[in-house]
Structure formats: structure tokens, C-alpha cells
Design a protein around this motif. Structure first.
Motif, PDB file in Angstrom:
ATOM      1  N   SER A 201     -18.556  19.992   7.726  1.00 27.22           N
ATOM      2  CA  SER A 201     -17.810  21.042   8.400  1.00 27.22           C
ATOM      3  C   SER A 201     -18.769  22.023   9.066  1.00 27.22           C
ATOM      4  O   SER A 201     -18.379  23.118   9.442  1.00 27.22           O
ATOM      5  N   HIS A 202     -20.007  21.611   9.211  1.00 30.47           N
ATOM      6  CA  HIS A 202     -21.027  22.460   9.823  1.00 30.47           C
ATOM      7  C   HIS A 202     -20.762  22.586  11.321  1.00 30.47           C
ATOM      8  O   HIS A 202     -20.620  21.594  12.025  1.00 30.47           O
ATOM      9  N   VAL A 203     -20.683  23.817  11.791  1.00 31.70           N
ATOM     10  CA  VAL A 203     -20.457  24.076  13.206  1.00 31.70           C
ATOM     11  C   VAL A 203     -21.606  24.919  13.720  1.00 31.70           C
ATOM     12  O   VAL A 203     -21.912  25.972  13.162  1.00 31.70           O
ATOM     13  N   ARG A 204     -22.244  24.461  14.772  1.00 31.24           N
ATOM     14  CA  ARG A 204     -23.293  25.255  15.398  1.00 31.24           C
ATOM     15  C   ARG A 204     -22.633  26.270  16.314  1.00 31.24           C
ATOM     16  O   ARG A 204     -21.680  25.956  17.032  1.00 31.24           O
ATOM     17  N   THR A 205     -23.159  27.471  16.296  1.00 30.31           N
ATOM     18  CA  THR A 205     -22.593  28.542  17.116  1.00 30.31           C
ATOM     19  C   THR A 205     -22.606  28.161  18.586  1.00 30.31           C
ATOM     20  O   THR A 205     -21.670  28.464  19.325  1.00 30.31           O
ATOM     21  N   GLY A 206     -23.636  27.478  19.032  1.00 30.11           N
ATOM     22  CA  GLY A 206     -23.738  27.067  20.430  1.00 30.11           C
ATOM     23  C   GLY A 206     -22.615  26.156  20.875  1.00 30.11           C
ATOM     24  O   GLY A 206     -22.288  26.086  22.067  1.00 30.11           O
ATOM     25  N   ASP A 207     -21.981  25.441  19.939  1.00 32.13           N
ATOM     26  CA  ASP A 207     -20.869  24.554  20.262  1.00 32.13           C
ATOM     27  C   ASP A 207     -19.628  25.319  20.702  1.00 32.13           C
ATOM     28  O   ASP A 207     -18.701  24.748  21.270  1.00 32.13           O
ATOM     29  N   LEU A 208     -19.575  26.613  20.416  1.00 33.66           N
ATOM     30  CA  LEU A 208     -18.401  27.415  20.737  1.00 33.66           C
ATOM     31  C   LEU A 208     -18.321  27.789  22.220  1.00 33.66           C
ATOM     32  O   LEU A 208     -17.231  27.999  22.752  1.00 33.66           O
ATOM     33  N   VAL A 209     -19.465  27.896  22.890  1.00 36.19           N
ATOM     34  CA  VAL A 209     -19.496  28.331  24.291  1.00 36.19           C
ATOM     35  C   VAL A 209     -18.667  27.378  25.147  1.00 36.19           C
ATOM     36  O   VAL A 209     -18.804  26.166  25.078  1.00 36.19           O
ATOM     37  N   GLY A 210     -17.774  27.985  25.945  1.00 33.58           N
ATOM     38  CA  GLY A 210     -16.923  27.208  26.842  1.00 33.58           C
ATOM     39  C   GLY A 210     -15.573  26.864  26.243  1.00 33.58           C
ATOM     40  O   GLY A 210     -14.687  26.389  26.947  1.00 33.58           O
ATOM     41  N   ASN A 211     -15.388  27.084  24.950  1.00 35.35           N
ATOM     42  CA  ASN A 211     -14.118  26.765  24.299  1.00 35.35           C
ATOM     43  C   ASN A 211     -13.136  27.929  24.414  1.00 35.35           C
ATOM     44  O   ASN A 211     -13.525  29.084  24.552  1.00 35.35           O
TER      45      ASN A 211
END
Length: 180
Positions: A111-121
Motif C-alpha cells: 500500500s506504499h504510495v510515493r508522493t510524486g505519484d499524486l501529481v496530475g491526479n
């Protein structure tokens, strides 16, 4: 005198088996404590699965080595053959435990989410963002819901339940703008 030599080897193998078994129990109860000093590392350095040198696997090897060595002595084999039996039994049992641990590890979900994955969502404001202040947004990435402290990218007020787009990240704060 031959009986004493066989009994001594038998007792030695049993002592090895008992030591390994005690260590199996201890590493099962306190596994995280022992495995912090684990000697096995993956090539990428990120711990992608169990190590063949983990305390649990090594202690199972030691227990099986002592047990099969004692069985060999009890059956009348010499120390060399009994040691080979112990080594073979240890390798087989350690391999079984390693295969089982690898199977269990492969069944885990991350369930690890990188903060950078949030950009654009797109996210939804869960705590209103006042003009020039911070609020909070909720974003879904796959099956994971992420809550982040948010600030309006153009310092405007954004009310609760407004859909926003995550534009950038500044430390622990996401910068958002109204979704179009």
C-alpha cells in the motif's frame, strides 16, 4: 569404548538439534529483533523477499542438521555419513521453509504510495482550504486512499467536496487548483 564414542556423537548431534529448535522458537517469537541483523541482502538493497540467511531459515537448518545427524548415529553410521545426512536434511528442510516464506511474501500487497505519484491526479477537498491557508484533500490511487495537507496553487479559497487537480508538491503539502 565404541559405545561411548557413538553416545558422545549422538549427544552432540542432539545438542545441536536442541539449540537449533530453541533458536527456532525464539526467532518465531522475537523474529523482528533477530532479523534486523540479517546477513542476507538483495542486490537492489530493498529487501524484496525473505533471505536465505534469515534467522528462522538458519535455525531450521541447524535443527534438521542435528536431528538427522543423531538419526544417522543411532542407525549405526559413522560421524562422516551422519554429518552428510545432517547436512542434506538441513538443506532440504531449510529449502522447504524458504519456499514457504517466499510464497507468503509473494502474497503480500503493498500500500506504499510515493508522493510524486499524486501529481496530475484529481482529488476531493475534505477540509476546506482558506485563502492563503491550508486544508486537506483526499485522493484515490488504485485501491489506496491518500489524505494530504493541501494549499491552493493560486491562494484562492476552495470549499469542501470541490474536485481539484494536484499540480505540484512542496514538502508535505500538495498544491492544488480547481479541476476543470
Amino acid at each position: 569404548m565404541n559405545f561411548l564414542a557413538n553416545t558422545s556423537a549422538f549427544v552432540t548431534f542432539l545438542a545441536i538439534a536442541v539449540f537449533g529448535f530453541i533458536f527456532v522458537i525464539a526467532s518465531s517469537i522475537l523474529g523482528d529483533v533477530f532479523d534486523h541483523g540479517d546477513l542476507g541482502h538483495d542486490s537492489d538493497g530493498h529487501g524484496a523477499g525473505p533471505s536465505i540467511l534469515s534467522s528462522r531459515i538458519l535455525s531450521v537448518f541447524v535443527t534438521a542438521f542435528g536431528s538427522f545427524g543423531a538419526i544417522g548415529i543411532h542407525l549405526g553410521y559413522g560421524i562422516g555419513v551422519s554429518t552428510a545426512m545432517g547436512f542434506g536434511g538441513g538443506v532440504v528442510f531449510a529449502a522447504v521453509i524458504y519456499a514457504f516464506a517466499s510464497f507468503l511474501y509473494s502474497q503480500q500487497a503493498s500500500s506504499h504510495v510515493r508522493t510524486g505519484d499524486l501529481v496530475g491526479n484529481t482529488a476531493q477537498v475534505s477540509v476546506a482550504i482558506p485563502k492563503g491557508g491550508v486544508g486537506q484533500v483526499r485522493c484515490t490511487l488504485g485501491d489506496t486512499v491518500v489524505e494530504k495537507v493541501a494549499r491552493s496553487a493560486n491562494n484562492e479559497e476552495i470549499s469542501v467536496n470541490t474536485l481539484v487537480k494536484i499540480q505540484n508538491i512542496a514538502g508535505d503539502v500538495v498544491l492544488v487548483g480547481r479541476a476543470e
